[in-house]
Design an enzyme around this catalytic site. Structure first.
Site, short mmCIF file in Angstrom:
data_model
loop_
_atom_site.label_atom_id
_atom_site.label_comp_id
_atom_site.label_asym_id
_atom_site.label_seq_id
_atom_site.Cartn_x
_atom_site.Cartn_y
_atom_site.Cartn_z
N SER A 1 0.81 -1.23 0.00
CA SER A 1 0.00 0.00 0.00
C SER A 1 0.83 1.27 0.00
O SER A 1 0.36 2.31 -0.44
CB SER A 1 -0.94 0.00 1.21
N HIS B 1 -5.49 -3.75 -2.29
CA HIS B 1 -5.28 -2.72 -3.33
C HIS B 1 -5.28 -3.32 -4.73
O HIS B 1 -5.04 -2.58 -5.70
CB HIS B 1 -3.96 -1.99 -3.09
N LYS C 1 -12.07 0.07 -1.14
CA LYS C 1 -11.15 0.80 -2.02
C LYS C 1 -11.78 0.84 -3.42
O LYS C 1 -12.66 1.65 -3.66
CB LYS C 1 -9.76 0.17 -1.94
#
Ligand SMILES: Cc1ncc(COP(=O)(O)O)c(C=O)c1O
Length: 401
Positions: free
Chosen positions: A182, A210, A241
């Protein structure tokens, strides 16, 4: 008057102020968008994980509103008592199909998915072999499990292998990596780690927070990107996300998921998602399956912005994803860069120790599918101006890549 037993916290905050590391929370005045208003300042937003712009997608809003009207605002219970609605089960079925696994379980966040899973599937007699840059939720889960934790240098598969070689035969082990890291935006070496896991009989776990919605076909993540389906026993993803809402999930075998239903403490002891959140996430999966062009746009923007920063001469590390760090060294310089960018209309957060190692402080940028070329070019122009002003730009590197 009673002396304040928390007075030492004030001392710590003053120390942060003196080191230039004290941060005020930035407040969005409106929606989470690529161009938005933060602290009453109009900015190009390079700070969110809203990779596909789904936080404000009209179809997701409608589906959330629908669920809100028909199913209410909350569930009133944890999943294992009365907080499992049909829509939660539908979301889990959809996630399992999306990730090509037998089953999936949804947690309240990606953090609790990692922490709840690692801490419940391992115990004090086990060993966790973990990349040094794995997310905090993996580290906390590992600590809670009471297993022995062995950390290998970032992406160093040979070092992970050496750790495993030294363990007694038959030792139960978990080999764990982030799919996308990240803070650096680089990828875990999944194929090589899977080979090592096969060789030593490790449980193989990947945190694709991610990567889901970003890598692989229709955003299926790094497991799909690297073609290692069936070799990763525990896949974690988030719904907060690229998916644009809130939550985390684990995808894997039916036995793994049934075990987590019985033993993962955040699942057992914290109330389930409002039905509107589950409905939003189902709508997001529909979208990923129907409109992969959204992911293509994310990658076009990523290539444009990353190569722009690199040709200006910034140190962007080894990023291979839409996360591009601009590494400056000292924490106070990263905060200064972030503040000056903000004053000039670009929102990119400074990140220092302990989130990243000392001397590796950075401003982290993340582009989304919904940034326009004009917005990204504007941001590059500001980076150039402010980077030069602060002496961060290294002119000799400019244009070399
Ligand atoms: C690698 C990684 N894993 C897990 C998480 C936690 O996800 P969530 O924000 O959904 O709790 C994050 C989020 O910051 C992350 O970066």
């Amino acid at each position: 008057m009673r002396p304040d037993p928390l007075a030492y916290l004030g001392d710590e905050l003053r120390a942060l102020q003196e080191q230039g590391l004290y941060r005020h929370l930035r407040v969005l005045d409106g929606e989470q968008k690529a161009h938005t208003s933060v602290d009453h300042t109009s900015v190009v937003n390079l700070s969110s994980n809203n990779y596909l712009g789904l936080t404000t997608h009209p179809e997701l809003r409608e589906r959330a509103l629908d669920a809100l009207r028909t199913l209410g605002v909350g569930t009133g219970s944890v999943r294992t008592i009365a907080g499992t609605m049909a829509i939660h089960m539908e979301l889990e079925r959809r996630l399992a199909a999306f990730k090509k696994t037998e089953a999936a379980v949804v947690f309240q966040s990606g953090f609790t998915a990692n922490a709840g899973t690692v801490s419940s599937i391992l115990g004090r007699d086990d060993v966790i072999v973990s990349d040094e840059l794995n997310h905090a939720s993996i580290i906390d889960g590992a600590r809670l499990s009471r297993a022995t934790i062995k950390v290998f240098p970032h992406r160093d598969v040979a070092a992970a292998r050496r750790i495993l070689e030294e363990l007694p035969k038959g030792q139960r082990t978990l080999l764990i990596t982030d799919g996308v890291f990240s803070m650096d935006g680089d990828l875990g070496p999944l194929p090589a780690l899977c080979d090592v896991a096969d060789e030593f009989g490790c449980v193989m776990m990947v945190d694709d927070a991610h990567a889901s919605g970003v890598f692989g076909s229709n955003g299926r993540g790094t497991v799909d990107h690297f073609g290692v389906h069936g070799r990763v026993d525990v896949q974690v993803g988030t719904l907060s996300k690229a998916i644009g809402a809130l939550g985390g999930y684990v995808a894997g075998s039916r036995a793994l998921i049934e075990f987590l239903y019985h033993r993962a403490r955040p699942f057992l002891f914290s109330t389930s998602h409002p039905p509107s959140v589950a409905a939003t996430c189902i709508a997001a999966i529909d979208l990923l399956e129907r409109e992969p062009e959204l992911i293509d746009r994310l990658w076009q923007n990523t290539r444009f912005f990353k190569s722009g920063l690199q040709s200006l001469g910034f140190d962007t590390g080894l990023s291979e994803s839409p996360i591009t760090p601009v590494i400056v060294g000292e924490g106070s310089l990263a905060m200064k860069l972030s503040d000056r960018l903000f004053q000039e209309g670009v929102f990119a957060q400074g990140i220092g120790f302990p989130t990243v190692a000392r001397g590796r402080a950075r401003v982290r940028t993340i582009v989304t599918a919904t940034h326009t070329r004009e917005e990204l070019q504007f941001a590059l122009d500001v980076f150039k101006r402010v980077g030069t002003e602060l002496g961060i730009l290294q002119p000799q590197r400019a244009g070399q890549r």
